[in-house]
Write an enzyme that holds these catalytic residues in place. Structure first.
Site, PDB file in Angstrom:
ATOM      1  N   VAL A  37       0.827  -1.277  -0.244  1.00 43.48           N
ATOM      2  CA  VAL A  37      -0.022  -0.024   0.219  1.00 43.48           C
ATOM      3  C   VAL A  37       0.864   1.131  -0.151  1.00 43.48           C
ATOM      4  O   VAL A  37       0.552   2.351  -0.597  1.00 43.48           O
ATOM      5  CB  VAL A  37      -1.044   0.087   1.255  1.00 43.48           C
ATOM      6  N   ASP A  38       2.101   1.307   0.737  1.00 47.31           N
ATOM      7  CA  ASP A  38       3.018   2.223   0.636  1.00 47.31           C
ATOM      8  C   ASP A  38       3.384   2.573  -0.691  1.00 47.31           C
ATOM      9  O   ASP A  38       3.191   3.739  -1.098  1.00 47.31           O
ATOM     10  CB  ASP A  38       4.322   1.773   1.257  1.00 47.31           C
ATOM     11  N   THR A 122      -0.245  -6.591   7.702  1.00 46.91           N
ATOM     12  CA  THR A 122      -0.656  -7.869   7.475  1.00 46.91           C
ATOM     13  C   THR A 122      -0.261  -8.287   6.172  1.00 46.91           C
ATOM     14  O   THR A 122      -0.430  -9.257   5.666  1.00 46.91           O
ATOM     15  CB  THR A 122      -2.199  -7.755   7.469  1.00 46.91           C
ATOM     16  N   TYR A 125       4.878  -7.374   6.300  1.00 48.31           N
ATOM     17  CA  TYR A 125       5.486  -7.684   7.670  1.00 48.31           C
ATOM     18  C   TYR A 125       4.774  -8.684   8.342  1.00 48.31           C
ATOM     19  O   TYR A 125       4.883  -8.954   9.627  1.00 48.31           O
ATOM     20  CB  TYR A 125       4.927  -6.308   8.381  1.00 48.31           C
TER      21      TYR A 125
HETATM   22  N1  APR Z   1      -5.174  -0.399  -0.976  1.00 48.93           N
HETATM   23  C1  APR Z   1      -5.425  -1.112   0.365  1.00 48.93           C
HETATM   24  N2  APR Z   1      -5.074  -1.983   0.679  1.00 48.93           N
HETATM   25  C2  APR Z   1      -3.779  -2.372   0.079  1.00 48.93           C
HETATM   26  C3  APR Z   1      -3.185  -1.705  -1.052  1.00 48.93           C
HETATM   27  C4  APR Z   1      -4.249  -0.961  -1.523  1.00 48.93           C
HETATM   28  N3  APR Z   1      -3.849  -0.229  -2.794  1.00 48.93           N
HETATM   29  N4  APR Z   1      -2.114  -2.313  -1.625  1.00 48.93           N
HETATM   30  C5  APR Z   1      -2.036  -3.288  -0.590  1.00 48.93           C
HETATM   31  N5  APR Z   1      -2.846  -3.217   0.342  1.00 48.93           N
HETATM   32  C6  APR Z   1      -3.046  -4.231   1.724  1.00 48.93           C
HETATM   33  C7  APR Z   1      -2.418  -5.441   1.384  1.00 48.93           C
HETATM   34  O1  APR Z   1      -3.152  -6.532   0.701  1.00 48.93           O
HETATM   35  C8  APR Z   1      -2.357  -5.614   3.179  1.00 48.93           C
HETATM   36  O2  APR Z   1      -3.613  -6.236   3.528  1.00 48.93           O
HETATM   37  O3  APR Z   1      -2.428  -3.470   2.646  1.00 48.93           O
HETATM   38  C9  APR Z   1      -1.955  -4.379   3.584  1.00 48.93           C
HETATM   39  C10 APR Z   1      -0.731  -4.123   4.286  1.00 48.93           C
HETATM   40  O4  APR Z   1       0.263  -4.722   3.661  1.00 48.93           O
HETATM   41  P1  APR Z   1       1.671  -4.021   3.146  1.00 48.93           P
HETATM   42  O5  APR Z   1       1.353  -2.945   2.110  1.00 48.93           O
HETATM   43  O6  APR Z   1       2.636  -4.961   2.628  1.00 48.93           O
HETATM   44  O7  APR Z   1       2.074  -3.333   4.533  1.00 48.93           O
HETATM   45  P2  APR Z   1       2.912  -4.061   5.604  1.00 48.93           P
HETATM   46  O8  APR Z   1       2.526  -5.452   5.827  1.00 48.93           O
HETATM   47  O9  APR Z   1       2.508  -3.083   6.759  1.00 48.93           O
HETATM   48  O10 APR Z   1       4.300  -3.910   5.320  1.00 48.93           O
HETATM   49  C11 APR Z   1       5.110  -2.746   5.291  1.00 48.93           C
HETATM   50  O11 APR Z   1       5.723  -3.117   3.205  1.00 48.93           O
HETATM   51  O12 APR Z   1       5.359  -1.702   1.284  1.00 48.93           O
HETATM   52  C12 APR Z   1       6.343  -2.048   2.415  1.00 48.93           C
HETATM   53  O13 APR Z   1       7.249   0.272   2.592  1.00 48.93           O
HETATM   54  C13 APR Z   1       6.196  -0.709   3.209  1.00 48.93           C
HETATM   55  O14 APR Z   1       8.498  -1.617   4.294  1.00 48.93           O
HETATM   56  C14 APR Z   1       6.784  -1.362   4.560  1.00 48.93           C
HETATM   57  C15 APR Z   1       6.177  -2.813   4.584  1.00 48.93           C
END
Ligand code: APR
Length: 173
Positions: A37-38, A122, A125
């Site tokens: 999502v980042d 989720t 991480y």
């Molecule tokens: N909109 C909503 N939810 C999303 C989107 C989106 N466009 N893209 C991904 N997700 C969901 C994923 O499916 C997951 O359920 O966001 C949730 C969090 O997943 P991640 O984005 O992988 O974040 P996280 O698990 O907190 O890991 C953070 O990932 O992207 C890198 O820079 C970030 O290092 C950090 C790590």
């Protein structure tokens, strides 16, 4: 679906498309972007977001930082850094709870009324979705009870499976 008199809702979709006062970004401690999502938020917001993030100089796990929304329909982005899952005995539950509390505290301080969260930690991480969702719903419901200024929190799920977990946990709240 709506819960808590409509102050909590669960939607299935892409958080970058939501027109709310703030969307929450599941960032990393550098705040310099990443995948998941980042990556989606930075792609949609454009380069101005990264420029502002560079000026912040990072964010510790569990804390939150506010920026503008730039090309996003959301006015602001609240960047929070979730814990990496290591089995649950290294303070992950408290750190994840802090992400939700601190993000909402920042929104309340800024006078924001509508906030959308992804399922923090989720994805990359590795936090188990059921445990993470229980914490998310508990913390948000508790915060809303004490802060009428926050009108609505939206949980944005990126899969039907996650949405089903959120609906179940919200129904229990
Ligand atoms: N909109 C909503 N939810 C999303 C989107 C989106 N466009 N893209 C991904 N997700 C969901 C994923 O499916 C997951 O359920 O966001 C949730 C969090 O997943 P991640 O984005 O992988 O974040 P996280 O698990 O907190 O890991 C953070 O990932 O992207 C890198 O820079 C970030 O290092 C950090 C790590």
């Amino acid at each position: 679906m709506d819960h808590l008199d409509g102050r909590i809702r669960v939607v299935r979709g892409d958080i970058t498309s939501l027109t709310v006062d703030a969307i929450v970004n599941a960032a990393n401690r550098t705040l310099l972007g990443g995948g998941g999502v980042d990556g989606a938020i930075h792609r949609a917001a454009g380069p101005g977001l990264l420029d502002e993030c560079r000026g912040i100089g990072g964010c510790p796990t569990g804390e939150a930082r506010l920026t503008g929304g730039y090309r996003l329909p959301a006015r602001h982005v609240i960047h929070t850094v979730g814990p990496v899952w290591h089995g649950g005995a290294r303070g992950e539950p408290d750190q994840l709870a802090a992400c939700y509390r601190n993000s909402l505290a920042l929104a309340a301080k800024q006078g924001l009324r509508t906030v959308a969260f992804p399922a923090i930690s989720t994805g990359v991480y590795g936090y188990p979705i059921e445990d993470a969702t229980r914490i998310a719903v508990r913390e948000v419901a508790a915060f809303l009870a004490g802060h009428p200024g926050i009108e609505q929190v939206t949980f944005v799920c990126f899969s039907d499976r996650d949405a089903a977990v959120y609906e179940r946990e919200c129904s229990r709240a």
